[in-house]
Design a protein around this motif. Structure first.
Motif, short mmCIF file in Angstrom:
data_model
loop_
_atom_site.label_atom_id
_atom_site.label_comp_id
_atom_site.label_asym_id
_atom_site.label_seq_id
_atom_site.Cartn_x
_atom_site.Cartn_y
_atom_site.Cartn_z
N GLY A 1 -4.34 -14.73 1.52
CA GLY A 1 -5.73 -14.31 1.57
C GLY A 1 -5.99 -12.98 0.89
N LEU A 2 -5.07 -12.56 0.02
CA LEU A 2 -5.22 -11.29 -0.69
C LEU A 2 -5.41 -11.55 -2.18
CD1 LEU A 2 -2.28 -9.43 1.04
CD2 LEU A 2 -4.70 -9.11 1.51
N PRO A 3 -6.24 -10.75 -2.84
CA PRO A 3 -6.40 -10.95 -4.29
C PRO A 3 -5.14 -10.56 -5.05
CG PRO A 3 -7.76 -9.11 -3.50
CD PRO A 3 -7.10 -9.72 -2.31
N PRO A 4 -4.69 -11.40 -5.97
CA PRO A 4 -3.47 -11.10 -6.74
C PRO A 4 -3.55 -9.81 -7.54
CG PRO A 4 -4.17 -13.36 -7.09
CD PRO A 4 -5.24 -12.69 -6.29
N GLU A 5 -4.75 -9.36 -7.82
CA GLU A 5 -4.93 -8.12 -8.57
C GLU A 5 -4.39 -6.91 -7.81
OE1 GLU A 5 -7.69 -10.16 -7.79
OE2 GLU A 5 -7.52 -11.26 -9.66
N LEU A 6 -4.18 -7.05 -6.51
CA LEU A 6 -3.66 -5.95 -5.69
C LEU A 6 -2.18 -5.69 -5.90
CD1 LEU A 6 -5.38 -6.38 -2.22
CD2 LEU A 6 -5.86 -4.68 -3.97
N THR A 7 -1.46 -6.62 -6.49
CA THR A 7 -0.01 -6.47 -6.64
C THR A 7 0.38 -5.20 -7.40
OG1 THR A 7 0.29 -8.84 -6.50
CG2 THR A 7 2.10 -7.59 -7.40
N PRO A 8 -0.18 -4.93 -8.57
CA PRO A 8 0.21 -3.69 -9.26
C PRO A 8 -0.14 -2.44 -8.45
CG PRO A 8 -0.96 -5.16 -10.76
CD PRO A 8 -1.08 -5.74 -9.39
N VAL A 9 -1.24 -2.49 -7.73
CA VAL A 9 -1.65 -1.35 -6.90
C VAL A 9 -0.62 -1.16 -5.78
CG1 VAL A 9 -3.44 -0.47 -5.35
CG2 VAL A 9 -4.08 -1.69 -7.44
N ARG A 10 -0.20 -2.27 -5.18
CA ARG A 10 0.80 -2.19 -4.11
C ARG A 10 2.10 -1.59 -4.63
NH1 ARG A 10 4.12 -7.03 -1.14
NH2 ARG A 10 5.57 -5.64 -0.12
N ILE A 11 2.54 -2.04 -5.78
CA ILE A 11 3.79 -1.54 -6.35
C ILE A 11 3.69 -0.05 -6.63
CG2 ILE A 11 5.33 -1.67 -8.34
CD1 ILE A 11 4.60 -4.69 -8.44
N ALA A 12 2.59 0.38 -7.23
CA ALA A 12 2.40 1.80 -7.53
C ALA A 12 2.33 2.63 -6.25
CB ALA A 12 1.14 2.00 -8.36
N ALA A 13 1.60 2.13 -5.26
CA ALA A 13 1.50 2.87 -3.99
C ALA A 13 2.85 2.95 -3.29
CB ALA A 13 0.46 2.19 -3.09
N GLN A 14 3.59 1.88 -3.33
CA GLN A 14 4.89 1.86 -2.69
C GLN A 14 5.86 2.80 -3.38
OE1 GLN A 14 5.75 -2.09 -1.56
NE2 GLN A 14 7.75 -1.63 -0.75
N ALA A 15 5.86 2.81 -4.70
CA ALA A 15 6.72 3.75 -5.44
C ALA A 15 6.33 5.19 -5.16
CB ALA A 15 6.63 3.45 -6.94
N ALA A 16 5.01 5.45 -5.06
CA ALA A 16 4.55 6.80 -4.75
C ALA A 16 5.00 7.21 -3.34
CB ALA A 16 3.03 6.88 -4.88
N MET A 17 4.92 6.28 -2.40
CA MET A 17 5.36 6.58 -1.03
C MET A 17 6.85 6.89 -1.00
SD MET A 17 3.23 6.57 1.59
CE MET A 17 4.09 5.99 3.01
N ILE A 18 7.64 6.16 -1.77
CA ILE A 18 9.09 6.44 -1.83
C ILE A 18 9.31 7.86 -2.33
CG2 ILE A 18 11.25 5.84 -2.99
CD1 ILE A 18 10.26 2.89 -2.92
N ALA A 19 8.59 8.23 -3.38
CA ALA A 19 8.75 9.58 -3.94
C ALA A 19 8.31 10.64 -2.95
CB ALA A 19 7.94 9.70 -5.24
N VAL A 20 7.25 10.38 -2.21
CA VAL A 20 6.71 11.36 -1.26
C VAL A 20 7.65 11.53 -0.09
CG1 VAL A 20 4.89 11.68 0.46
CG2 VAL A 20 4.30 11.12 -1.89
N VAL A 21 8.14 10.42 0.44
CA VAL A 21 9.01 10.49 1.62
C VAL A 21 10.32 11.12 1.22
CG1 VAL A 21 10.26 9.11 3.32
CG2 VAL A 21 7.90 8.58 2.80
#
Length: 117
Positions: A97-117
């Motif tokens: 139930g999620l738009p596929p367009e969110l995938t690149p956003v999720r990847i970028a956000a997750q990579a940013a979170m890894i860098a921040v943590v």
């Protein structure tokens, strides 16, 4: 030091939010992380929700913050390959139930979170 504390708190709140969302919208996560056995899927999901919540609380509590960093990175890095696979299989997101367009956003956000943590 204040900026680092604010970032850790924000990351902790994000983990707590992810835990809450995982509990509230179980069907989304079952679709995103398919497991052959429904009973195993429920146990895995409950364990992950508990782990996300515990990591989040630990990131918010100053005395526990340093100990929470590696488990946070492990969870984020461990789920990154699944996010990358969703670029190749956008139907998996649509099924949740999620738009596929969110995938690149999720990847970028997750990579940013890894860098921040």
């Amino acid at each position: 030091m204040v900026a680092r504390t604010s970032v850790s708190r924000a990351a902790g709140i994000a983990f707590i939010g992810a835990s809450s969302l995982q509990c509230a919208k179980r069907e989304v996560f079952v679709e995103l992380v398919p497991v052959r056995s429904p009973a195993a899927a429920r146990r895995i999901q409950a364990a992950m929700a508990a782990a996300l919540g515990a990591i989040g609380v630990a990131l918010v509590v100053p005395a526990l913050r340093r100990r929470a960093r590696w488990p946070a990175v492990a969870v984020l890095a461990g789920s990154l390959p699944a996010a990358v696979r969703q670029v190749v299989r956008p139907a998996q997101l649509q099924g949740a139930g999620l738009p596929p367009e969110l995938t690149p956003v999720r990847i970028a956000a997750q990579a940013a979170m890894i860098a921040v943590v």
